[in-house]
Write an enzyme that holds these catalytic residues in place. Structure first.
Site, PDB file in Angstrom:
ATOM      1  CG  ASP A 444      -1.732   1.284   1.332  1.00 22.25           C
ATOM      2  OD1 ASP A 444      -2.033   1.873   0.275  1.00 22.25           O
ATOM      3  OD2 ASP A 444      -2.071   1.690   2.464  1.00 22.25           O
ATOM      4  NE  ARG A 451      -0.649   0.786   5.381  1.00 24.56           N
ATOM      5  CZ  ARG A 451      -1.889   0.407   5.697  1.00 24.56           C
ATOM      6  NH1 ARG A 451      -2.134  -0.039   6.923  1.00 24.56           N
ATOM      7  NH2 ARG A 451      -2.860   0.480   4.819  1.00 24.56           N
ATOM      8  CG  ASP A 548      -5.900   4.918  -3.318  1.00 24.79           C
ATOM      9  OD1 ASP A 548      -6.628   5.216  -4.290  1.00 24.79           O
ATOM     10  OD2 ASP A 548      -5.352   5.772  -2.596  1.00 24.79           O
TER      11      ASP A 548
END
Length: 753
Positions: A444, A451, A548
């Site tokens: 991410d 992350r 995202d």
């Protein structure tokens, strides 16, 4: 001459069979006691052609005679409804049965493709019928392609199947179809001990196999017609005597059509030479039948003085005709089964019935490749009288079948159990035990943090790694590679097998190529970046990349509240506003990968400036950045802080401070949040009017603060037709990581992405 049938010479079923029923007596009593208010068993009998009706009719009569136990639905399909094959559904009506449904399922052509298409057409039409009838059990007979469609439909719709005449062996494609139906059927009625043993060898449950005999024998062995001569004269002429004519019934062999047509031609030549009055029945509807009819017409059979060519003979009359014939010739199962009840001589041609059990009345001409062979067989067989066969029944099949039907417990599990023979202990282990937990690496890329997580097939985050997102491309790509390599190495220690890498990032993404086309302003130096190639080359794993917002929608589809829904929309409320659209179970990307930029729906023409360059967008009102902007204004004007609230000097004012102030009663903070929620609500109304989803999911840290305002706006502003659409807050903690992982995990389960 009358039919001489000696019941004591017919097939008897000694000890083991009767013992079987004695063993079931207690069970039957218990079942009958459990049936409240004499609940009837709803039985659907489906008949496809004249041949199977002759076997099913005695059962249908038996069911009809016991209305206190059974409800009968009759479905007619296949060649019954075709004029060229005699419109044989009429004989069902003449037997005073109500035909519940007529299904035209035959695709004409009489070739292999037409048979396949007919099965497909039946499969398309049958579900509606079965949904309407809702039978407890369907009775299917034999080995025809129509019967396979019936059994397939019933099995897939969780309807119990009783298969008549399973376990037999003939010698053509019928064997494969018959055995396929056996594997689909839950209960079996077989006619011979050999068939019973075959079913047991095929791992069918012995408790669900009934050795009953052939139902048609119940009618054959009770047939008494002193006026049989009138039937013979009606079909063959006034000058024909008993035992002085031939019945011919020959069908195509679908696995060798060319040879079967040639054999039929030789048969007709032999019959012409034999010079006896002959009743020729048209072949069935299998591939090759059209060519066989052409052969008949080419030889002038329909107009030949010695021949009578007919499409159909009612079964009652057919019984009398074969019982008093001098011989029957062809390759019909009737010749090797039913005709044996009368001891009539039979000549069985070719391989179509090569595996059948036969009485001594049957002479096989397996290699019927010359007219002379067939002619010699006619000379050997014509006019003889053989003992009645004992193989296929004793005239009491129907009472046994009805008794068997009454013993069926509808409370028993529907799933079949197969009785496999003992084998050596299996020393193998499940792959998940000896290898690893199937997992994905999820990445991410946020505006602040980078992350990486190991995510299992069930959506569990096994381990997560977090670092600050570097400001430059070089540092960022190196850090991504480093973190992924470390996570992949750690996965081995955690007993996780990494199937691939999924990356969630802000901005516009081409998921087909794995390229970030244009990033958000929060992630610098991140335009036209190929993410797939360096990760795939380094990790030797497949790599997926997407926006995202889309990843959040994918996470909801696989792990969240969108699971199983055909259409829904996800809105992310975070630093920015994003989203994803699932339509007909698939993610919408748009022609230029710009679909679901929901944060940039304009809700006010004179609203605040947005980061996209426009103004009045949802993101300009409801994003974390917008709330931070409004919080700073209030703080600069000393209107943010209220009693019980403070902001340390080294801490930047942000959206959370605004939310805290609103909770503590700050009216201006409350007004800002209400305006933000209203803007988001107006955006949702636009989505409802445009996409008409069945669910809207609000995701992200701000979702719970907006949900009530959004619902209020929908009630006030949306069309009445969409006001009932659910709007919920996501219960996923890490939607971006789970969505990135789902791209990998969906691939491993063969989802198209």
């Amino acid at each position: 001459m009358e039919i001489n049938v000696y019941p004591h010479q017919a097939l008897s079923f000694p000890g083991p069979h009767e013992l079987y029923f004695k063993n079931l007596t207690k069970k039957k009593k218990q079942i009958m006691e459990k049936k409240e208010n004499n609940q009837k068993l709803r039985v659907c009998v489906a008949t496809c052609n004249r041949a199977d009706y002759s076997k099913l009719a005695p059962i249908m009569f038996g069911i009809k005679m016991e209305p206190e136990f059974f409800e009968l639905d009759v479905v007619v399909l296949g060649s019954h409804l075709i004029d060229d094959y005699g419109n044989t559904y009429r004989m069902i009506e003449q037997d005073d049965f109500d035909i519940n449904t007529r299904l035209h399922t035959i695709v004409r052509g009489e070739d292999e493709a037409a048979m396949v298409e007919s099965v497909g057409l039946a499969l398309v039409k049958l579900p509606d019928v079965l949904n309407r009838l809702k039978p407890d059990i369907m009775i299917v007979h034999g080995d025809r392609f129509d019967a396979l469609a019936l059994a397939t439909s019933a099995a897939l719709m969780n309807i119990r199947i009783l298969h008549i005449e399973g376990g037999e062996v003939s010698g053509t494609i019928d064997d494969s179809i018959r055995h396929a139906i056996t594997k689909l059927a839950h209960y079996h009625v077989c006619c011979t001990r050999s068939a019973e043993q075959h079913l047991i060898s095929m791992c069918e449950d012995h408790d669900r196999i009934l050795l009953a005999g052939c139902p048609s024998y119940d009618k054959l062995l009770s047939a008494k017609n002193k006026d049989y001569m009138s039937i013979i004269r009606m079909w063959l002429g006034d000058d024909v005597k008993s035992k002085d004519y031939i019945v011919a019934l020959q069908h195509p062999v679908t696995t060798d059509i060319k040879h079967s047509i040639k054999m039929f031609e030789l048969t007709l030549d032999a019959l012409i030479s034999f010079n006896k009055r002959t009743l020729v029945l048209f072949p069935n509807i299998d591939a090759g039948s059209k060519e066989m009819v052409r052969v008949m017409r080419k030889k002038g059979i329909e107009h030949h003085p010695n021949f009578r060519a007919v499409k159909h003979v009612p079964f009652d009359q057919f019984i009398q005709l074969v019982a008093h014939a001098g011989c029957m010739i062809g390759n019909s199962s009737c010749g090797v089964r039913e005709v044996g009840a009368f001891g009539t001589p039979v000549i069985n041609l070719g391989t179509r019935q090569i595996g059948r059990e036969t009485g001594e009345n049957v002479l096989h001409v397996r290699d019927a490749d010359t007219q002379d062979k067939i002619l010699q067989a006619l000379h050997l067989q014509f006019g003889k009288q053989y003992p009645c066969s004992k193989i296929y029944g004793d005239g009491n099949a129907v009472p046994r079948i009805l008794k068997f039907l009454k013993s069926i417990d509808l409370q028993e599990p529907l799933q079949k159990k197969f009785c496999f023979p003992p084998v050596k202990d299996n020393i193998s282990q499940d792959i998940d035990h000896i290898l690893e937990t199937l997992s994905a690496l999820a990445v991410d890329l946020g505006g602040t943090n980078l992350r990486v997580a190991i995510v299992s097939m069930k959506g569990e985050i096994v381990k997560k790694y977090t670092q600050f997102n570097p400001k430059t491309y070089e540092e960022r790509i190196n850090l991504i590679l480093q973190m992924c390599v470390e996570a992949a190495a750690e996965a081995v220690k955690l007993n996780c097998r990494i199937l691939g890498v999924g990356i969630s990032t802000g901005g516009r993404v081409n998921p087909r190529e794995g390229i970030v086309l244009r990033s958000t302003k929060l992630i610098q130096e991140w335009n036209s970046v190929d993410l797939r190639t360096p990760l795939s080359d380094t990790l030797h794993l497949p790599v997926w990349v997407d926006n995202d917002g889309n990843c959040a929608a994918l996470a909801e589809r696989k792990f969240g509240q969108g699971k199983g829904l055909e259409n829904f929309v996800t809105l992310i409320t975070g630093t920015g506003i994003g989203g994803g659209i699932i339509h007909q179970h698939e993610l919408i990307h748009g022609s230029s990968f710009c679909a679901a930029e929901l944060g940039h729906i304009v809700v006010s023409l004179d609203g605040p400036d947005c980061s996209c360059g426009s103004h009045g967008c949802i993101e300009a009102y409801a994003s974390g950045m917008a709330l931070q902007r409004e919080a700073k204004k209030l703080h600069d004007e000393d209107q943010l802080l209220v009693e019980g609230m403070s902001v340390p000097k080294d801490e930047a004012v942000g959206a959370l401070h605004l939310i805290q102030a609103a909770k503590l009663g700050n009216a201006k903070a409350q007004s800002i949040l209400r305006t933000a929620g209203t803007a988001l609500g107006l955006g949702v109304v636009n989505i409802l009017h445009t996409m008409n989803p069945s669910l809207v999911i609000l995701s992200g840290v701000l979702a719970s603060h907006y949900i009530h305002t959004v619902k209020d706006v929908i009630r006030q502003q949306a069309l009445s037709s969409v006001q009932d659409v659910d709007v919920v807050v996501s219960d996923l903690v890490e939607p971006a990581l789970l969505g990135a992982a789902s791209m990998v995990l969906d691939y491993t389960t063969r989802r198209i992405y």
